[in-house]
Design a protein around this motif. Structure first.
Motif, mmCIF file in Angstrom:
data_model
loop_
_atom_site.group_PDB
_atom_site.id
_atom_site.type_symbol
_atom_site.label_atom_id
_atom_site.label_comp_id
_atom_site.label_asym_id
_atom_site.label_seq_id
_atom_site.Cartn_x
_atom_site.Cartn_y
_atom_site.Cartn_z
ATOM 1 N N ALA A 1 47.853 -12.171 119.123
ATOM 2 C CA ALA A 1 46.755 -13.029 118.666
ATOM 3 C C ALA A 1 46.796 -13.192 117.143
ATOM 4 C CB ALA A 1 45.418 -12.447 119.102
ATOM 5 N N GLN A 2 47.096 -12.120 116.429
ATOM 6 C CA GLN A 2 47.175 -12.207 114.962
ATOM 7 C C GLN A 2 48.327 -13.096 114.517
ATOM 8 O OE1 GLN A 2 47.340 -7.905 114.324
ATOM 9 N NE2 GLN A 2 45.415 -8.008 113.159
ATOM 10 N N ARG A 3 49.458 -12.959 115.183
ATOM 11 C CA ARG A 3 50.606 -13.793 114.839
ATOM 12 C C ARG A 3 50.294 -15.265 115.099
ATOM 13 N NH1 ARG A 3 55.639 -10.622 115.024
ATOM 14 N NH2 ARG A 3 56.766 -12.420 115.863
ATOM 15 N N ARG A 4 49.629 -15.539 116.213
ATOM 16 C CA ARG A 4 49.260 -16.915 116.533
ATOM 17 C C ARG A 4 48.272 -17.461 115.507
ATOM 18 N NH1 ARG A 4 48.026 -16.098 121.370
ATOM 19 N NH2 ARG A 4 45.776 -15.792 121.133
ATOM 20 N N HIS A 5 47.309 -16.619 115.086
ATOM 21 C CA HIS A 5 46.332 -17.048 114.084
ATOM 22 C C HIS A 5 47.023 -17.395 112.774
ATOM 23 C CE1 HIS A 5 42.724 -17.259 111.655
ATOM 24 N NE2 HIS A 5 43.172 -16.298 110.871
ATOM 25 N N VAL A 6 47.950 -16.566 112.350
ATOM 26 C CA VAL A 6 48.663 -16.811 111.094
ATOM 27 C C VAL A 6 49.416 -18.140 111.163
ATOM 28 C CG1 VAL A 6 50.605 -16.042 109.669
ATOM 29 C CG2 VAL A 6 48.863 -14.403 110.393
ATOM 30 N N THR A 7 50.161 -18.360 112.229
ATOM 31 C CA THR A 7 50.948 -19.594 112.331
ATOM 32 C C THR A 7 50.049 -20.825 112.419
ATOM 33 O OG1 THR A 7 51.143 -19.287 114.739
ATOM 34 C CG2 THR A 7 52.928 -18.444 113.374
ATOM 35 N N GLU A 8 48.906 -20.705 113.082
ATOM 36 C CA GLU A 8 47.985 -21.838 113.176
ATOM 37 C C GLU A 8 47.383 -22.185 111.819
ATOM 38 O OE1 GLU A 8 45.151 -20.698 116.123
ATOM 39 O OE2 GLU A 8 46.453 -21.254 117.823
ATOM 40 N N VAL A 9 47.001 -21.167 111.051
ATOM 41 C CA VAL A 9 46.432 -21.403 109.726
ATOM 42 C C VAL A 9 47.462 -22.062 108.812
ATOM 43 C CG1 VAL A 9 45.638 -20.257 107.621
ATOM 44 C CG2 VAL A 9 44.654 -19.624 109.829
ATOM 45 N N ILE A 10 48.681 -21.557 108.832
ATOM 46 C CA ILE A 10 49.737 -22.136 107.996
ATOM 47 C C ILE A 10 49.988 -23.577 108.408
ATOM 48 C CG2 ILE A 10 52.132 -21.936 107.234
ATOM 49 C CD1 ILE A 10 50.210 -19.688 106.286
ATOM 50 N N GLY A 11 49.972 -23.849 109.706
ATOM 51 C CA GLY A 11 50.180 -25.205 110.195
ATOM 52 C C GLY A 11 49.080 -26.151 109.735
ATOM 53 N N GLN A 12 47.828 -25.704 109.775
ATOM 54 C CA GLN A 12 46.709 -26.536 109.316
ATOM 55 C C GLN A 12 46.839 -26.849 107.828
ATOM 56 O OE1 GLN A 12 42.931 -24.720 110.433
ATOM 57 N NE2 GLN A 12 43.787 -24.112 112.404
ATOM 58 N N ARG B 1 42.352 -11.790 102.722
ATOM 59 C CA ARG B 1 41.239 -12.722 102.473
ATOM 60 C C ARG B 1 41.719 -14.142 102.241
ATOM 61 N NH1 ARG B 1 40.841 -10.949 97.796
ATOM 62 N NH2 ARG B 1 42.376 -9.298 98.087
ATOM 63 N N GLY B 2 43.026 -14.334 102.260
ATOM 64 C CA GLY B 2 43.568 -15.651 101.975
ATOM 65 C C GLY B 2 44.171 -16.362 103.162
ATOM 66 N N VAL B 3 44.090 -15.753 104.338
ATOM 67 C CA VAL B 3 44.639 -16.388 105.532
ATOM 68 C C VAL B 3 43.600 -17.382 106.040
ATOM 69 C CG1 VAL B 3 45.719 -16.023 107.776
ATOM 70 C CG2 VAL B 3 45.923 -14.284 105.996
ATOM 71 N N ASP B 4 43.518 -18.486 105.351
ATOM 72 C CA ASP B 4 42.498 -19.512 105.570
ATOM 73 C C ASP B 4 43.115 -20.852 105.165
ATOM 74 O OD1 ASP B 4 39.327 -20.165 105.665
ATOM 75 O OD2 ASP B 4 40.265 -21.217 103.989
ATOM 76 N N PRO B 5 42.887 -21.927 105.915
ATOM 77 C CA PRO B 5 43.527 -23.207 105.569
ATOM 78 C C PRO B 5 43.224 -23.689 104.156
ATOM 79 C CG PRO B 5 42.576 -23.312 107.775
ATOM 80 C CD PRO B 5 42.122 -22.022 107.171
ATOM 81 N N VAL B 6 42.026 -23.405 103.652
ATOM 82 C CA VAL B 6 41.667 -23.844 102.304
ATOM 83 C C VAL B 6 42.514 -23.118 101.263
ATOM 84 C CG1 VAL B 6 39.844 -23.836 100.554
ATOM 85 C CG2 VAL B 6 39.316 -24.527 102.899
ATOM 86 N N ILE B 7 42.577 -21.804 101.375
ATOM 87 C CA ILE B 7 43.340 -21.018 100.390
ATOM 88 C C ILE B 7 44.819 -21.344 100.479
ATOM 89 C CG2 ILE B 7 43.900 -18.703 99.582
ATOM 90 C CD1 ILE B 7 40.944 -19.556 99.251
#
Length: 248
Positions: A59-70, A120-126
C-alpha cells in the motif's frame, strides 16, 4: 632524480585525492552522494528514476507511485511536457531522510537534477513544486532568473493552497517589497518569513494573467535561453499594501 621523485609524489597525492573524493563527498554532502547512488544509501528502485526506503508495504509503495504520478501530470500539463528527468528519492521515515542528507524541509531539489522527499513531502503539491524547479532549469539551460520567480512559478504550478487563493485573483500577499533575487538571499529570508512564497506567487500569477496566462509563462521560459532579457515584472499595484494569511 629529484625531479622524477617529485613527479611520483605529485602523482601519488593526486591518486589519493581522487580516491578520497567520493568519501569526502559522501561525508560532507550526503544529499549529493545519495542522489548519485541511491542504492548506496539503502534505497530500493520502485521503477526507473524512483527510489524509496526499503521495507515499504504494498500500500505504501502504491501511494508513493500515485503521488509521484499526480505531481508529474501537474508539471507536464503546465509546461506541455517534460524535458527534465530527475531521480526522485522518497523517505517515509525521518531516519531515512536524515541518512540521505535531508533536513527540516518537506522536500528539496538537489543541484536542479534530483528531488529528495521527506515523510512530510510525499504529497502532490510538494512533489510538483520541487519537480517544477528541476523542469524550469532544464528548460533554461543555464540561464539565470530571479529566485523569487523560480519559487513563485513553483507555487503556481503546484497549485499550493498555502500560498494561493482558490480562484479569481489568487494573491494572498502583496506587500510590494523587493523580493530576494539570489538563492542564498531567498533561503535566508524565507526561513524567517514563509510568507515570501505567497508574495512571489502573487507577482508571477498577476504577471501571467496580464500577459496571456500559462502560455505567456511558457513562452517566457522558452525565450530566455535564446537571449531575451527577463522582463521587469513589477510589484503588484494596489491602493494600499495588504497581506492576507495563507490558508493552512
Amino acid at each position: 632524480m629529484i625531479r622524477h621523485r617529485r613527479r611520483w609524489i605529485a602523482g601519488a597525492v593526486t591518486a589519493v585525492l581522487l580516491a578520497a573524493a567520493p568519501v569526502v563527498t559522501a561525508i560532507a554532502y550526503p544529499s549529493v552522494a545519495a542522489t548519485t547512488c541511491p542504492g548506496c544509501y539503502g534505497l530500493e528502485r520502485l521503477r526507473p528514476g524512483l527510489y524509496a526506503e526499503p521495507g515499504l508495504s504494498r500500500a505504501q509503495r502504491r501511494h508513493v507511485t500515485e503521488v509521484i504520478g499526480q505531481a508529474d501530470r501537474r508539471v507536464r500539463d503546465f509546461f506541455g511536457g517534460r524535458k527534465g528527468s530527475p531521480d526522485i528519492l522518497v523517505c517515509l521515515s525521518e531516519d531515512c531522510y536524515a541518512r540521505i542528507g535531508g533536513g527540516r524541509e518537506r522536500g528539496v531539489a538537489v543541484l536542479n537534477r534530483s528531488v529528495m522527499l521527506s515523510p512530510r513531502g510525499v504529497d502532490p503539491v510538494i512533489v510538483s513544486h520541487e519537480l517544477t524547479h528541476v523542469e524550469l532549469h532544464a528548460r533554461l539551460d543555464g540561464t539565470d532568473v530571479p529566485q523569487w520567480f523560480d519559487e513563485g512559478l513553483a507555487v503556481l504550478v503546484s497549485d499550493d493552497p498555502r500560498y494561493l487563493a482558490p480562484a479569481g485573483d489568487r494573491c494572498l500577499a502583496d506587500s510590494g517589497r523587493p523580493l530576494p533575487a539570489t538563492l542564498g538571499d531567498w533561503l535566508r529570508a524565507a526561513s524567517a518569513d514563509p510568507g515570501l512564497y505567497a508574495e512571489a506567487a502573487c507577482r508571477v500569477s498577476r504577471w501571467a494573467e496580464a500577459n496571456g496566462g500559462k502560455r505567456a509563462l511558457r513562452t517566457l521560459v522558452e525565450r530566455l535561453p535564446a537571449g531575451h532579457s527577463f522582463p521587469g515584472i513589477p510589484a503588484p499595484a494596489t491602493p494600499s499594501a495588504t497581506t492576507r494569511s495563507p490558508s493552512s
